[in-house]
Structure formats: C-alpha cells, structure tokens
Design a protein around this motif. Structure first.
Motif, mmCIF file in Angstrom:
data_model
loop_
_atom_site.group_PDB
_atom_site.id
_atom_site.type_symbol
_atom_site.label_atom_id
_atom_site.label_comp_id
_atom_site.label_asym_id
_atom_site.label_seq_id
_atom_site.Cartn_x
_atom_site.Cartn_y
_atom_site.Cartn_z
ATOM 1 N N ILE A 48 -1.239 -2.091 -4.687
ATOM 2 C CA ILE A 48 -0.742 -3.093 -5.150
ATOM 3 C C ILE A 48 -1.025 -4.784 -5.019
ATOM 4 O O ILE A 48 -0.195 -5.204 -4.434
ATOM 5 C CB ILE A 48 0.585 -2.322 -5.729
ATOM 6 C CG1 ILE A 48 0.364 -0.943 -6.010
ATOM 7 C CG2 ILE A 48 0.951 -3.467 -6.986
ATOM 8 C CD1 ILE A 48 1.826 -0.605 -6.537
ATOM 9 N N PHE A 49 -1.301 -5.306 -6.455
ATOM 10 C CA PHE A 49 -1.341 -6.902 -5.733
ATOM 11 C C PHE A 49 -0.521 -7.198 -6.800
ATOM 12 O O PHE A 49 -0.404 -6.528 -7.755
ATOM 13 C CB PHE A 49 -2.420 -7.293 -6.161
ATOM 14 C CG PHE A 49 -3.676 -7.343 -5.046
ATOM 15 C CD1 PHE A 49 -3.609 -7.643 -3.121
ATOM 16 C CD2 PHE A 49 -4.682 -6.007 -5.396
ATOM 17 C CE1 PHE A 49 -4.596 -7.247 -2.702
ATOM 18 C CE2 PHE A 49 -5.157 -6.201 -4.086
ATOM 19 C CZ PHE A 49 -5.919 -6.168 -3.010
ATOM 20 N N HIS A 50 0.694 -8.201 -6.395
ATOM 21 C CA HIS A 50 1.300 -9.001 -7.468
ATOM 22 C C HIS A 50 0.909 -10.417 -6.732
ATOM 23 O O HIS A 50 1.071 -11.138 -5.615
ATOM 24 C CB HIS A 50 2.377 -8.655 -7.700
ATOM 25 C CG HIS A 50 3.384 -8.326 -6.717
ATOM 26 N ND1 HIS A 50 4.165 -9.353 -5.536
ATOM 27 C CD2 HIS A 50 3.389 -7.544 -5.147
ATOM 28 C CE1 HIS A 50 4.572 -9.151 -5.058
ATOM 29 N NE2 HIS A 50 4.990 -8.292 -4.253
ATOM 30 N N GLY A 51 0.983 -11.969 -7.504
ATOM 31 C CA GLY A 51 0.423 -12.997 -7.795
ATOM 32 C C GLY A 51 0.986 -13.704 -9.715
ATOM 33 O O GLY A 51 1.515 -13.140 -9.772
ATOM 34 N N VAL A 95 0.034 -8.352 -12.010
ATOM 35 C CA VAL A 95 0.080 -7.253 -11.117
ATOM 36 C C VAL A 95 -0.778 -6.136 -11.129
ATOM 37 O O VAL A 95 -1.377 -5.776 -12.156
ATOM 38 C CB VAL A 95 1.132 -6.254 -11.748
ATOM 39 C CG1 VAL A 95 2.008 -5.136 -10.973
ATOM 40 C CG2 VAL A 95 2.855 -7.046 -11.373
ATOM 41 N N ILE A 96 -1.671 -6.317 -10.563
ATOM 42 C CA ILE A 96 -3.274 -5.581 -10.135
ATOM 43 C C ILE A 96 -2.925 -4.004 -9.372
ATOM 44 O O ILE A 96 -2.536 -4.191 -8.264
ATOM 45 C CB ILE A 96 -3.965 -6.198 -9.757
ATOM 46 C CG1 ILE A 96 -3.905 -7.436 -10.427
ATOM 47 C CG2 ILE A 96 -5.461 -5.937 -10.005
ATOM 48 C CD1 ILE A 96 -5.838 -8.624 -9.883
ATOM 49 N N VAL A 97 -3.483 -2.743 -9.821
ATOM 50 C CA VAL A 97 -3.013 -1.253 -9.608
ATOM 51 C C VAL A 97 -4.207 -1.389 -8.977
ATOM 52 O O VAL A 97 -5.159 -1.318 -10.377
ATOM 53 C CB VAL A 97 -2.245 -0.528 -9.854
ATOM 54 C CG1 VAL A 97 -2.073 0.618 -8.984
ATOM 55 C CG2 VAL A 97 -0.742 -1.031 -10.077
ATOM 56 N N MET A 100 0.815 -1.530 0.057
ATOM 57 C CA MET A 100 0.234 -0.046 0.232
ATOM 58 C C MET A 100 0.615 1.445 0.095
ATOM 59 O O MET A 100 0.914 1.958 0.882
ATOM 60 C CB MET A 100 -1.033 0.279 1.082
ATOM 61 C CG MET A 100 -1.910 -1.349 0.789
ATOM 62 S SD MET A 100 -3.562 -1.304 2.750
ATOM 63 C CE MET A 100 -3.867 -0.054 2.281
ATOM 64 N N PRO A 101 1.209 1.346 -1.344
ATOM 65 C CA PRO A 101 2.253 2.749 -1.412
ATOM 66 C C PRO A 101 1.077 4.316 -0.575
ATOM 67 O O PRO A 101 1.973 5.069 -0.237
ATOM 68 C CB PRO A 101 1.347 3.060 -2.366
ATOM 69 C CG PRO A 101 1.516 2.155 -4.004
ATOM 70 C CD PRO A 101 0.748 1.387 -2.574
ATOM 71 N N ASP A 102 0.378 4.251 -0.235
ATOM 72 C CA ASP A 102 -0.689 5.656 0.769
ATOM 73 C C ASP A 102 -2.159 4.927 0.732
ATOM 74 O O ASP A 102 -2.019 3.518 0.311
ATOM 75 C CB ASP A 102 -0.818 6.650 -0.575
ATOM 76 C CG ASP A 102 -1.285 6.700 -1.642
ATOM 77 O OD1 ASP A 102 -2.532 5.993 -1.424
ATOM 78 O OD2 ASP A 102 -0.750 6.745 -2.524
#
Length: 305
Positions: free
Chosen positions: A266-269, A277-279, A259-261
């Motif tokens: 952002i999910f990745h896997g 990569v899901i933003v 969590m940048p903020d």
C-alpha cells in the motif's frame, strides 16, 4: 560476409541481441507495442531459438574455406534473406544493410547457381568446380600464413564476443542489477482525496502498474497505457519511495508504503497536490502464462490464449 555473420551469430549464441521479456514488457498490450518491440519480444522469449539462429549465422564460417564455400553460401543466403524479411516486415532499422548482405551473398552464389539448379531440379550429374588457390599461395610458407590468418580471425571474433558477454554481465550486475523490491505492482485500488476511482469511470488518468526491475529505476504505466520513467530511491527503514521524473527533475514524488503481506503493498502520499492511497498486488514473472507455460513435448490440444 563470413566475419560479419559469425559475429552476429555469436551475439545471438550468448543471448545478447534479444533479451528475455522484461517486467514492463509483460504488462504492455500487443496493441501498444511497436512492430520492432513485438519482434524482439517474440525472438527474445526463447533462448533455444536464439541459439538456433546463432548457429545458423555462425555457419558462415564455411565461407572461409574453399571446399565448403558453396554450401556455406547456400546457408548464408537463406539466413540473410530471413533477416532482411524480418527487418522489412517489423520496421526494424538496418533494412538497407541487410539487403546488401543478402545481395552480396546472392552475387557470390551466382558463380555456381546454374549447377545448383541442375542438382536440385534435374537428373543430370553435376560437380562443383573447386575455387583454385592463387598461384602465389602454392608456396608452403604463404599457405601457412593464410591458414594462420583465418584461424586468427576466428579467434579474434570469439574473443570479442566473449568481451561483449562479459560487459553485458557487468552492466546487468551493476547499473541494471535487480532491486530487492523486484516485481510488478498491479494497482487494485486507487483513492484520490479519499474517493475510490477506477480505470473505467475516471475521465483523467490513474496509475495502473508500477514496475520495479532494476536498482534506482521505476516505471509507471497509467490506465491509458502511457509510460513514465523515474529515478527511484527506496528507504526500507523509513518505508519511503522517492520518485524523480527522468525528464522533469523538478517533479519529485514521495510516497510512504506498508506491506501487509508478501503479495501486496500500500502506497500513500501526494501526487499533483492530491492525497492518494494506492493498493497493489505484487506480481512476479512466474505469475504470467508466457513465462510459466514452459516446454511441452506433447500437447493434447493447442494452448492458445
């Protein structure tokens, strides 16, 4: 009739029948809603309207008293008629039951229908004939027993409605308690095998929303409007989200997140052997016009969107 409608009315007064729109409901389109789902969203949006409907149905308590019987039947007829029309118009179950309730009310009202017509549509004087108490109830003891029975019925109905409210709150606080990751995760960027894709140029499917509302439950809606429900487990120490399809327990997804903020994640896997990569932007209920519009006593112009 009185017992049935008072019970229905109390359920509405306690906001039990039509819940407020859920997070997943807020991101679904009108076109993908069922007629019943659309009606429940409309009716559940306003707590004030629920209270109004509840009071109208609770007025059926007037059917329990001879002096207010006819007036109660007039109100009850229009209430049951409205419920019946909603059920037929929005494909709601119990169409036959609500039709029977309306017809029963009309049958009971037929005793005074001629006098009601004269009262509303002529200038003639008219008086309702009071339904006489049976001779057996002229006995003071039997009269008191009858009065006690009516009061007992009303108390029982109120107590049962109270238990329903208590059970609802226990369910919401327990298995349907809100997750600390509560929100709608609106997919902004979706990369599959390091290639950015979007809903407009992909021939297959991609995730559009992740909806996290209750503990242990996550709903995924793709770009085609299809829904998929998962049992979910969040490990905030390892920053992982594990999703298990409720219909196919063999389908398990493990995604890492960062969590940048406070407004993005952002999910990745891996999903189906593809690295992703899901933003996402994080949306709350207050971000939707339907929720944040609020009440406006005076509107200079219609606010229609």
């Amino acid at each position: 009739m009185g017992i049935i409608l008072v019970n229905y009315g109390l359920v509405k007064l306690f906001y039990l029948q039509f819940p407020e729109p859920s997070l997943s409901r807020l991101v679904k389109t009108f076109g993908n809603s069922s007629p019943m789902g659309l009606a429940w969203t409309f009716l559940g949006y306003s707590k004030g309207y629920n209270i109004f409907m509840g009071i109208a149905e609770v007025m059926a308590i007037l059917l329990l008293f001879r002096r207010t019987l006819t007036f109660g039947l007039i109100i009850t007829f229009f209430v049951t008629l409205n419920v019946m029309v909603i059920n037929y118009s929005f494909d709601v179950p119990l169409k036959i039951v609500t039709t029977h309730l309306m017809l029963i009310t009309l049958f009971l009202l037929s005793h005074d229908i001629k006098k009601i017509f004269i009262f509303f549509f002529t200038t003639k004087r008219v008086s309702l004939k009071l339904v006489r108490r049976p001779e057996a109830l002229n006995n003071i003891y039997l009269y008191r027993i009858g009065a006690f029975a009516k009061i007992s019925i009303m108390v029982i109905i109120i107590v049962l409605a109270g238990f329903k409210l208590r059970n609802r709150n226990m369910i919401l606080e327990g298995q349907f308690s809100k997750t600390k990751f509560y929100g709608i995760y609106d997919v902004i960027t979706y990369k599959k095998n390091n290639s950015p894709i979007s809903a407009s140029n992909i021939s297959g499917t991609m995730w559009k929303y992740l909806v996290m509302e209750y503990n242990g439950r996550t709903e995924v809606i793709n770009n085609k409007g299809d829904e998929r429900l998962f049992h979910s487990e969040i490990d905030s120490l390892k920053n992982t989200l594990i999703l298990v399809d409720i219909n196919k327990t063999s389908d398990t997804l493990k995604l890492f997140y960062e969590m940048p903020d406070e407004k993005s994640i952002i999910f990745h896997g891996q999903i189906e052997n593809d690295s992703v990569v899901i933003v996402c932007n994080i949306l709350k209920k207050s971000d939707f016009i339907l929720i944040n519009r609020g009440f406006n006593l005076v509107s200079e112009e219609p606010f229609y969107k």
